[in-house]
Design a protein around this motif. Structure first.
Motif, PDB file in Angstrom:
ATOM      1  N   LYS A 209       0.760  -1.226   0.211  1.00  0.00           N
ATOM      2  CA  LYS A 209      -0.138   0.013  -0.095  1.00  0.00           C
ATOM      3  C   LYS A 209       0.741   1.351  -0.030  1.00  0.00           C
ATOM      4  O   LYS A 209       1.919   1.228   0.752  1.00  0.00           O
ATOM      5  CB  LYS A 209      -0.856   0.072   1.202  1.00  0.00           C
ATOM      6  N   ILE A 210       0.543   2.195  -0.892  1.00  0.00           N
ATOM      7  CA  ILE A 210       1.439   3.441  -0.793  1.00  0.00           C
ATOM      8  C   ILE A 210       0.739   4.383   0.194  1.00  0.00           C
ATOM      9  O   ILE A 210      -0.560   4.898  -0.066  1.00  0.00           O
ATOM     10  CB  ILE A 210       1.523   4.179  -2.431  1.00  0.00           C
ATOM     11  N   GLU A 248       5.223  11.989  -4.333  1.00  0.00           N
ATOM     12  CA  GLU A 248       6.452  11.207  -4.963  1.00  0.00           C
ATOM     13  C   GLU A 248       6.946  10.127  -4.227  1.00  0.00           C
ATOM     14  O   GLU A 248       7.415  10.030  -2.947  1.00  0.00           O
ATOM     15  CB  GLU A 248       7.534  12.314  -5.051  1.00  0.00           C
ATOM     16  N   VAL A 249       6.888   8.946  -4.894  1.00  0.00           N
ATOM     17  CA  VAL A 249       7.143   7.768  -4.241  1.00  0.00           C
ATOM     18  C   VAL A 249       8.095   6.792  -5.045  1.00  0.00           C
ATOM     19  O   VAL A 249       8.135   7.285  -6.230  1.00  0.00           O
ATOM     20  CB  VAL A 249       5.748   6.824  -4.421  1.00  0.00           C
ATOM     21  N   ASN A 250       9.243   6.179  -4.305  1.00  0.00           N
ATOM     22  CA  ASN A 250      10.278   5.430  -4.941  1.00  0.00           C
ATOM     23  C   ASN A 250       9.597   4.036  -5.489  1.00  0.00           C
ATOM     24  O   ASN A 250       8.502   3.738  -5.344  1.00  0.00           O
ATOM     25  CB  ASN A 250      11.188   5.231  -3.975  1.00  0.00           C
ATOM     26  N   GLU A 252       9.902   1.173  -4.467  1.00  0.00           N
ATOM     27  CA  GLU A 252       9.651   0.321  -3.461  1.00  0.00           C
ATOM     28  C   GLU A 252       8.198   0.639  -2.972  1.00  0.00           C
ATOM     29  O   GLU A 252       7.837   0.045  -1.695  1.00  0.00           O
ATOM     30  CB  GLU A 252      10.741   0.158  -2.469  1.00  0.00           C
ATOM     31  N   GLY A 253       7.531   1.771  -3.215  1.00  0.00           N
ATOM     32  CA  GLY A 253       6.135   1.964  -2.717  1.00  0.00           C
ATOM     33  C   GLY A 253       6.397   3.111  -1.162  1.00  0.00           C
ATOM     34  O   GLY A 253       5.344   3.250  -0.686  1.00  0.00           O
ATOM     35  N   GLU A 254       7.648   3.584  -1.068  1.00  0.00           N
ATOM     36  CA  GLU A 254       7.739   4.442  -0.142  1.00  0.00           C
ATOM     37  C   GLU A 254       7.502   5.725  -0.293  1.00  0.00           C
ATOM     38  O   GLU A 254       8.303   6.371  -1.490  1.00  0.00           O
ATOM     39  CB  GLU A 254       9.336   4.452   0.632  1.00  0.00           C
ATOM     40  N   VAL A 255       6.835   6.518   0.226  1.00  0.00           N
ATOM     41  CA  VAL A 255       6.606   8.025   0.042  1.00  0.00           C
ATOM     42  C   VAL A 255       7.555   9.004   0.377  1.00  0.00           C
ATOM     43  O   VAL A 255       8.079   8.996   1.279  1.00  0.00           O
ATOM     44  CB  VAL A 255       5.060   8.747   0.708  1.00  0.00           C
ATOM     45  N   LEU A 256       8.317   9.634  -0.755  1.00  0.00           N
ATOM     46  CA  LEU A 256       9.394  10.428  -0.585  1.00  0.00           C
ATOM     47  C   LEU A 256       9.054  12.018  -0.046  1.00  0.00           C
ATOM     48  O   LEU A 256       9.628  12.427   0.925  1.00  0.00           O
ATOM     49  CB  LEU A 256      10.285  10.495  -1.874  1.00  0.00           C
ATOM     50  N   SER A 257       8.023  12.470  -0.649  1.00  0.00           N
ATOM     51  CA  SER A 257       7.737  13.993  -0.323  1.00  0.00           C
ATOM     52  C   SER A 257       6.270  14.114  -0.836  1.00  0.00           C
ATOM     53  O   SER A 257       5.701  13.514  -2.003  1.00  0.00           O
ATOM     54  CB  SER A 257       8.688  14.770  -1.025  1.00  0.00           C
ATOM     55  N   THR A 258       5.644  15.280  -0.810  1.00  0.00           N
ATOM     56  CA  THR A 258       4.406  15.741  -0.823  1.00  0.00           C
ATOM     57  C   THR A 258       4.502  17.157  -1.669  1.00  0.00           C
ATOM     58  O   THR A 258       5.211  17.831  -1.327  1.00  0.00           O
ATOM     59  CB  THR A 258       3.456  15.969   0.069  1.00  0.00           C
ATOM     60  N   HIS A 259       4.154  17.147  -3.075  1.00  0.00           N
ATOM     61  CA  HIS A 259       4.383  18.283  -3.860  1.00  0.00           C
ATOM     62  C   HIS A 259       3.050  19.097  -3.766  1.00  0.00           C
ATOM     63  O   HIS A 259       1.908  18.399  -4.192  1.00  0.00           O
ATOM     64  CB  HIS A 259       4.916  18.208  -5.205  1.00  0.00           C
ATOM     65  N   GLN A 260       2.937  20.241  -3.640  1.00  0.00           N
ATOM     66  CA  GLN A 260       1.821  21.183  -3.488  1.00  0.00           C
ATOM     67  C   GLN A 260       1.771  22.165  -4.882  1.00  0.00           C
ATOM     68  O   GLN A 260       2.632  22.840  -4.985  1.00  0.00           O
ATOM     69  CB  GLN A 260       1.662  22.074  -2.346  1.00  0.00           C
ATOM     70  N   PHE A 261       0.569  21.962  -5.667  1.00  0.00           N
ATOM     71  CA  PHE A 261       0.357  22.705  -6.823  1.00  0.00           C
ATOM     72  C   PHE A 261      -0.575  23.846  -6.786  1.00  0.00           C
ATOM     73  O   PHE A 261      -0.969  24.535  -7.867  1.00  0.00           O
ATOM     74  CB  PHE A 261       0.197  21.851  -8.279  1.00  0.00           C
ATOM     75  N   LYS A 262      -1.167  24.049  -5.615  1.00  0.00           N
ATOM     76  CA  LYS A 262      -2.351  24.967  -5.415  1.00  0.00           C
ATOM     77  C   LYS A 262      -2.060  26.316  -5.756  1.00  0.00           C
ATOM     78  O   LYS A 262      -2.766  26.977  -6.683  1.00  0.00           O
ATOM     79  CB  LYS A 262      -2.949  24.791  -4.197  1.00  0.00           C
TER      80      LYS A 262
END
Length: 1139
Positions: A209-210, A248-250, A252-262
Motif C-alpha cells: 500500500k502506498i 512522490e514515491v520510490n 519500493e512504494g515509499e512516499v518520499l515527499s508531497t508536492h503542492q501545486f495549489k
C-alpha cells in the motif's frame, strides 16, 4: 491600437491544435446522434477509436490513410488499449464486461483475428486496461476492484509456447473499491482505486500500500521513468492527492515527499494555439485551484499531465513546476504518445493537441502559411522568442518575412508589436556579434543553448593556415548548421512553399545545407565572402524573376502606376514590394508624375461622396431610373481613375474590322518593353507569354471565318479568359475610409446592370443596342475589371438569381475566386495531397463565411470528381446546393448525390423544413424532381407499358432517391405545381408518388385505376387514404377488378416484355373476391352482400368468401356482446358510487 499582452518568459511551451479531426470522425460516421466515440487509445502507429455501436476503428496516424474496422457483438466499446512494444495487438473491453484481444496480422498482410476473449469480468464494468511493457500480457480492472491479467498466446510464438500457457487468465488482486487507473513498468503493476494506490510485484507476487492516508474520489497514479542519462537511478511513482497535491514515491512504494501545486495554479491559463480562434491571454491572476486529478499520464521525458473539468495541466514534478495549464472544456478521457495528446470530449468529439516549444509552434505555422496566427503567437510570447534557444529556429529574416505577409490595413497593431520584437532581436544580435568578433580567428567556439560561447584554443596549429577549402573549415559546424536548417518533426506535416531562399553549396561533403537566414560571422573571411556573393546573386535572381512575373500579370498602365506608387509611398506597402521598387528605379522607364494620380483619386473620392449623399434620398431609391443615372455619372469617374475602359460591342463581336496583325505586333512590342534581357527570366516567362499571344491570334483568325451570335460569344469568351487580366487586387493603395463606399457603389452597379455609359454618339448608340442582346459579355468584363471592388457575397447572389442561363458569368466569378486563393495553403496542398487531408485542412481553416471556399470546392471537384461532392455537406450553409448545382452543371447526377446526402444528414423531423428552405426559387422543385426520378431508377419499360399504364407490381422496384422524391412531393405547393409533379411521376413510372399526388389532388378514380393496374391489395389501405369512401367508389373498384382477365393471375405476374417484380401471392392480387372481402371487413358482411348482389358479382365468389363472412359475423356479435357487457358493468359501478 489594441496591444497584445505578453506572456512571461517562464512559459516556453504551448498546446497547439494544428489539425481538426472532425472530417475523420465524419468519414467514420462517428458524428451522428446514433453513433458516438466512447473511448480512445494511441500508439506510435495507430489511433484507436471505440464506438457505441461496438465497432473499433484503427486509423493509421501517418496521413490518416489506412483504416481497420473491428466489430464486436458483445456491446459498445468501453475501453481500448494498444500494445506499445508490439503494435500488432489491441485489447478491447465491451459494455458487457468481456475483454477481447485482437491480433491485427499487419506484417503478414492477413485479416485481423480474435486470439482471446476473457469472460472474467462479465457482467461488470471494465474501468482500466493496461499492457505489459515487455511481454504479451494485458491487465484488466473493473468497478468492483478486481484486477486480472491475460497471458496472450499467439501464432508468432508457435505451438511450443502454447503448452506453457495452461491458465491464460490470472486474478492479480481485488482492491477495496473501483479501479481508477492501471500502469505497468519493469515488472511492477500500479493500481489506483477510489481510496488509495497499490504497488504489485507481479513476478514475486508481493503487494504494497502506498502511503497511510486514504482518499475518497477519482485520483490517478503513474510511473515516472528516469532518463537515459540518470545511470542506475530507479523510476519514480506519482500519486494524485486531494487539494492539487501529488505524492512522490520510490520504486519500493515509499512516499518520499508531497508536492503542492495549489498556489502555482493561480496563474492565468495559457491560450491554446488553434486555427479556429485567435489566442487570447488574460493577465489577471486566478484564484487558487484546489482540484483532484482523475488520471496522471507520463508525457515526454520530464512531464506528467492530467486534466479536470476546467482544463489540461502539465507539470514538471521533480522541480515542482507547472509547465502550463490551458482551458479545454468537457474532457472525458485523454490518450498520449510522446508529445501528442488526443482528447475525447463528452459529446463524442476528438481533439488533437501537441505540446510544443513556442518557437517550434511558430515554425510550423509559418510552414503552413498561417501568417496571422503565427504573428499573434510571436507577439504573445515575445519573451520566449528573444531567448537564444528560440532564435535558432526563428532568425530575423523569418520574422521579417512574416511581417511582410500581414495586411497593413487590418493588422496594424500586430505589425507594430512584431516590429518592436524585431528591433529587440536586432539589439541582442548586435551585442552577440560584437562579442564574437572579439574572439581570435585562431580559436574555434560553439554556441550553447544558454548563449554561452565555448572557446577552444588552437594556437600553433598549422591546419588553419594550410586549409583553404570551405569543407575543411566547416566540418566542426555541420551539426550546428543542421539545427538551423532542418528539425526532425514527430509528426509528418505538409510542406508549404516558403519564400525563404536556400541553396546547397557543393563541396566535398554534399550534406552541408546553408540557409541564407544563418549568420555566418564565425567563419573565416574567404568562405564568408564567397557565400555572401552566392547569396546576393541568387537573391537578386529570385527577386527579379518574381518582379517580372508580377509585371506580366498587370496591364501597362497599372504597372506604371504601381511603380510610381512604390517610389513615393514605399513605407505604406509591403516590404517585398519596396525592395522590388528600389531595383526598378535603375532599369525601368520614367513614370508619370505622382500629383496626376492623386488628382484622379481625389476626383473619384469627391464623386463617390456626392453619389453616396444622393443615394440617401428616398425619392432616388424609389425611382430606378434616377438611381441608374446617378450610378452612370459616378461610373465615369471610376473608369477614369483606374483606367479600365469597358470594351464596346464592336470590339467583341465585330472584331473583323480590326487588323489582327497590328494587334499581334503591339503585344509583341509590349513584351519586348517589359521583359529584361535576362536569359533566366526569358526562359521562365517568355515562352508562356508567346503561347498566349499565339492562342489569341489563332482565336481572332477563327472569328474572322464566321459571323453571328455564336461566333460573337465564343470570341468574347476567349478574349475574357486569355488576354483580359483579372484585377483581383487594387492597382494602387486605396484608403480604408473610401474603399467601403467604392465597394458599395461598384456592387450596386453590377446589380442594376450599369456596365457602360452612354456618350450620345450615334454610332456607339447603335452598338449599345446590340449589346443588350448579350448582357453576359458586359457582366463578365465588369467582373474581371472591378473584381477587387465587388462584394463577393452579393455578387454571387446576383449571379445566381439573374444569370442562371449564362454559365459564363458564373465561370468568370469562380475564376476570380481562384486567382484570390492561388497562394492559399489549400491550393498548394491540392497538388499532392489526398482528398481527406485537404478536407481536414479546409475544416481547420473554418468556420467559413467567405465565398473563397467555392474556389477550393471547384478545385476539389475538378481533381477528385464525384467522390469530393458528398463531403462538402459539412460546409453547409457556407456552400449552398445552388453553388453545387453550378459546380456540377455538366454532371447533374453528382449534384443529386450531394443533395440527397445533405438531406439525409439531418434528423427526419428537420428534413422537410431544410428542403423547403433550399427551394428558392420554387421552380427548382420541378427541376430537382425530374433529376431524382431520372437517375438511379428502373428502366421506363419496366414500369410503364406501351399505353402509358403501370405494369403490375412495378411500384415495388427500388428507386435510389425515393426518400428525396417523396419529400419533394409532400412539401406544400400550389395546385398547378402538384399537377406538374404528378405528370412527372407518371411519365417516369414512380407510382408511389403518383398515387399520393392523385389522392391529394382529389383524383381518386384515377388513383383506383392505377392501383388495379399495379395489382397489389396492399395499396388499398386506410393509412394512406386510398381505401374507397363511398358506395360509388366501391362499385367502380369492383367493376375494375371484374374487367381484368382472370387468366392473368393464373399465369403469374409477368410484366409483358419487362422483368417480373414482387410476389405472385394470390392473396395480394386484386381480384373480385379479395375486393369483396375488403368490402366486408370495412362495412360489414350484412351490408356488403346486398351491394355485391346489386353489381351481379355473387356468382363469382367462392365458398372461402362465405366462410370468412360467417367468421366476421361471429366476431362482430362477440364484439357487440363484449361492448354491451362493459357498458352494463360501468353503469352498475356508477350507480353504486352514487348510493
Amino acid at each position: 491600437m489594441t496591444s497584445v499582452p505578453m506572456i512571461p518568459e517562464s512559459y516556453s511551451h504551448v498546446l497547439a491544435e494544428l489539425e481538426c479531426l472532425d472530417p475523420l470522425l465524419s468519414a467514420l460516421r462517428l458524428d451522428s446522434s446514433r453513433l458516438k466515440c466512447t473511448c480512445i487509445a494511441v500508439s506510435r502507429k495507430w489511433l484507436a477509436l471505440g464506438s457505441s455501436g461496438g465497432g473499433l476503428n484503427l486509423i493509421q496516424k501517418e496521413g490518416w490513410k489506412q483504416r481497420l474496422f473491428l466489430t464486436h457483438k458483445e456491446g459498445a466499446i468501453s475501453r481500448v488499449a494498444c500494445c506499445l512494444h508490439d503494435e500488432d495487438y489491441v485489447a478491447v473491453a465491451t459494455s458487457q464486461g468481456l475483454v477481447v484481444v485482437w491480433e491485427l496480422n499487419q506484417e503478414r498482410r492477413g485479416k485481423p483475428e480474435r486470439i482471446y476473449v476473457s469472460t472474467e469480468h462479465k457482467g461488470k464494468k471494465v474501468t482500466a486496461l493496461c499492457w505489459d511493457t515487455a511481454t504479451l500480457r494485458v491487465f484488466v480492472g473493473d468497478h468492483v476492484g478486481k484486477v486480472s491479467a491475460i497471458k496472450i498466446n499467439t501464432s508468432k510464438q508457435g505451438k511450443a509456447a502454447a503448452a506453457f500457457v495452461m491458465f491464460p487468465v490470472q486474478i492479480i488482486t481485488t482492491v477495496d473499491s473501483r479501479v481508477v487507473q492501471l500502469d505497468y513498468l519493469d515488472g511492477r503493476l500500479l493500481i489506483s482505486s477510489l481510496t488509495r494506490s497499490y504497488l504489485c510485484d507481479t513476478e514475486r507476487e508481493k503487494f504494497w500500500k502506498i502511503g497511510n492516508k486514504e482518499r475518497d474520489g477519482e485520483y490517478g497514479a503513474c510511473f515516472f521513468p528516469v532518463g537515459k542519462n540518470c545511470g542506475s537511478q530507479q523510476p519514480l511513482i506519482y500519486c494524485a492527492r486531494p487539494g492539487s497535491r501529488m505524492w512522490e514515491v520510490n520504486f519500493e512504494g515509499e512516499v518520499l515527499s508531497t508536492h503542492q501545486f495549489k498556489q502555482l495554479l493561480s496563474s492565468p491559463p495559457l491560450p491554446v494555439i488553434s486555427l479556429r480562434l485567435d489566442p487570447q491571454y488574460n493577465v489577471s491572476a486566478c484564484s487558487f485551484q484546489s482540484v483532484s486529478f482523475p488520471k496522471l499520464l507520463y508525457l515526454t521525458e520530464h512531464c506528467v499531465m492530467t486534466w479536470t473539468e476546467r482544463g489540461i495541466y502539465v507539470f514538471i514534478p521533480q522541480n515542482v513546476q507547472v509547465l502550463l495549464w490551458s482551458e479545454v472544456k468537457d474532457i472525458q478521457d485523454i490518450a498520449v504518445y510522446k508529445n501528442e495528446l488526443f482528447c475525447l470530449h463528452t459529446n463524442g468529439k476528438v481533439s488533437h493537441f501537441s505540446l510544443l516549444l513556442v518557437e517550434r509552434c511558430v515554425e510550423r505555422l509559418l510552414r503552413r502559411g498561417f501568417w496571422s496566427l503565427a504573428a499573434r503567437v510571436c507577439c504573445l510570447f515575445q519573451n520566449s522568442i528573444i531567448s537564444c534557444r528560440a532564435r535558432k529556429n526563428l532568425p530575423l529574416d523569418k520574422l521579417e518575412h512574416l511581417k511582410s505577409q500581414l495586411d497593413l490595413s487590418t493588422q496594424s497593431d500586430v505589425i507594430s508589436q512584431l516590429e518592436e520584437l524585431i528591433s529587440k532581436l536586432e539589439l541582442v544580435d548586435s551585442a552577440c556579434s560584437s562579442r564574437r568578433s572579439s574572439i581570435s580567428s585562431h580559436e574555434s567556439f560553439s554556441v550553447l543553448d544558454s548563449g554561452i560561447y565555448r572557446v577552444i584554443s588552437r594556437r600553433g596549429s598549422q591546419s588553419d593556415e594550410d586549409s583553404c577549402s570551405l569543407n575543411s573549415q566547416t566540418l566542426s559546424e555541420d551539426e550546428r548548421l543542421k539545427e538551423f536548417s532542418a528539425h526532425q518533426e514527430e509528426e509528418q506535416v505538409e510542406l508549404d512553399n516558403l519564400s525563404h531562399a536556400s541553396v546547397v553549396v557543393e563541396t566535398d561533403r554534399n550534406e552541408t545545407f546553408l540557409p541564407f537566414s544563418i549568420p555566418l560571422s564565425f567563419r573565416s573571411p574567404s568562405p564568408l565572402v564567397s557565400l555572401q556573393a552566392v547569396k546576393e546573386s541568387v537573391s537578386s535572381f529570385v527577386r527579379k524573376t518574381t518582379e517580372k512575373i508580377g509585371t506580366l500579370h498587370m496591364t501597362h498602365d497599372v504597372r506604371m502606376r504601381q511603380e510610381m506608387k512604390d517610389d513615393e509611398e514605399s513605407h505604406e506597402v509591403t516590404a517585398s514590394t519596396a525592395a522590388y521598387s528600389q531595383e526598378e528605379d535603375e532599369n525601368e522607364i520614367e513614370l508619370q508624375s505622382q500629383p496626376q494620380e492623386e488628382d484622379r483619386l481625389n476626383d473619384l473620392k469627391v464623386a463617390t461622396t456626392e453619389a453616396i449623399s444622393k443615394l440617401q434620398d428616398s425619392l432616388v431609391l424609389l425611382e430606378p431610373q434616377y438611381l441608374r443615372g446617378i450610378l452612370q455619372e459616378w461610373f465615369l469617374y471610376l473608369e477614369e481613375a483606374f483606367g479600365f475602359k469597358e470594351p464596346s460591342f464592336s470590339d467583341d463581336c465585330l472584331s473583323i474590322k480590326k487588323d489582327k496583325s497590328e494587334l499581334a505586333e503591339e503585344q509583341s512590342e509590349f513584351l519586348e518593353e517589359n521583359i529584361e534581357p535576362d536569359q533566366h527570366s526569358e526562359d521562365h516567362i517568355g515562352k508562356g507569354q508567346r503561347d498566349a499571344l499565339q492562342e489569341n491570334t489563332g482565336q481572332d483568325q477563327t472569328s474572322e471565318a464566321y459571323f453571328g451570335k455564336e461566333v460573337c460569344e465564343k470570341d468574347a469568351n476567349s478574349k475574357g479568359t486569355s488576354d483580359h487580366v483579372f484585377q483581383v487586387y487594387p492597382p494602387c493603395l486605396i484608403a480604408q475610409d473610401i474603399q467601403k463606399d467604392l465597394v458599395e457603389l461598384t456592387t450596386l452597379c453590377f446589380e442594376l446592370n450599369v456596365f457602360a455609359c452612354k456618350n450620345g454618339n450615334a454610332e456607339e448608340s447603335a452598338e449599345q443596342d446590340l449589346q443588350l442582346t448579350v448582357p453576359w459579355i458586359l457582366a463578365c468584363r465588369f467582373i474581371q475589371d472591378y473584381f477587387f471592388l465587388l462584394d463577393l457575397k452579393r455578387l454571387k447572389r446576383c449571379i445566381t438569381i439573374h444569370y442562371t442561363s449564362s454559365p459564363s458569368v458564373w465561370e468568370t466569378y469562380i475564376e476570380g475566386l481562384k486567382e484570390l486563393t492561388r497562394a492559399s495553403p489549400v491550393t498548394l496542398a491540392m497538388e499532392n495531397g489526398d482528398m481527406l487531408k485537404i478536407l481536414k485542412l479546409l475544416n481547420d481553416l473554418g468556420p467559413w463565411d467567405s465565398p473563397l471556399l467555392l474556389a477550393h470546392a471547384q478545385r476539389l471537384y475538378e481533381k477528385f470528381g464525384e467522390t469530393s461532392v458528398r463531403p462538402l455537406i459539412k460546409f453547409y450553409p457556407s456552400i449552398l446546393p445552388s453553388d453545387i448545382m453550378q459546380l456540377c452543371r455538366h454532371h447533374p447526377a453528382h449534384f443529386l448525390a450531394y443533395l440527397d446526402s445533405l438531406v439525409k444528414s439531418k434528423p427526419e423531423d428537420e428534413r422537410s423544413s431544410l428542403l423547403r428552405s433550399l427551394l428558392q426559387p420554387e421552380a427548382l422543385r420541378l427541376d430537382w424532381l425530374c433529376l431524382a426520378v431520372s437517375h438511379d431508377a428502373p428502366q421506363r419499360t419496366n414500369t410503364v407499358d406501351s399505353e402509358g399504364n403501370p405494369r403490375p407490381r412495378s411500384h415495388l422496384f427500388t428507386w435510389g432517391y425515393s426518400q428525396l422524391i417523396l419529400l419533394l412531393i409532400k412539401l406544400p405547393a400550389d395546385f398547378v405545381t402538384k399537377e406538374k409533379m404528378a405528370d412527372i411521376c407518371k411519365s417516369y413510372g414512380f407510382w408511389p408518388g403518383y398515387l399520393s399526388l392523385c389522392l391529394e389532388l382529389d383524383r381518386r378514380i384515377e388513383a383506383f385505376t392505377n392501383i388495379v393496374n399495379l395489382d397489389d391489395m396492399n395499396l388499398l389501405d386506410g393509412e394512406h387514404g386510398s381505401i374507397p369512401e363511398t358506395v360509388e367508389e366501391w362499385k367502380f373498384l369492383l367493376h375494375l377488378a371484374q374487367s381484368r382477365s382472370s387468366d392473368f393471375h393464373y399465369h403469374g405476374t409477368q410484366n409483358g416484355n419487362a422483368i417480373s417484380n414482387g410476389s405472385t401471392n394470390w392473396s395480394n392480387c386484386i381480384t373480385i373476391e379479395n375486393v369483396a372481402l375488403l368490402l366486408a371487413k370495412v362495412i360489414g358482411p350484412d351490408r356488403a352482400l346486398p351491394l355485391l348482389e346489386e353489381c351481379g358479382l355473387t356468382a363469382e365468389l367462392s365458398e372461402r368468401f362465405t366462410r370468412i363472412c360467417e367468421i366476421l359475423r361471429i366476431a362482430e356479435k362477440r364484439q357487440r356482446a363484449l361492448i354491451q357487457s362493459m357498458l352494463e358493468r360501468s353503469d352498475r359501478f356508477l350507480w353504486s358510487q352514487q348510493a
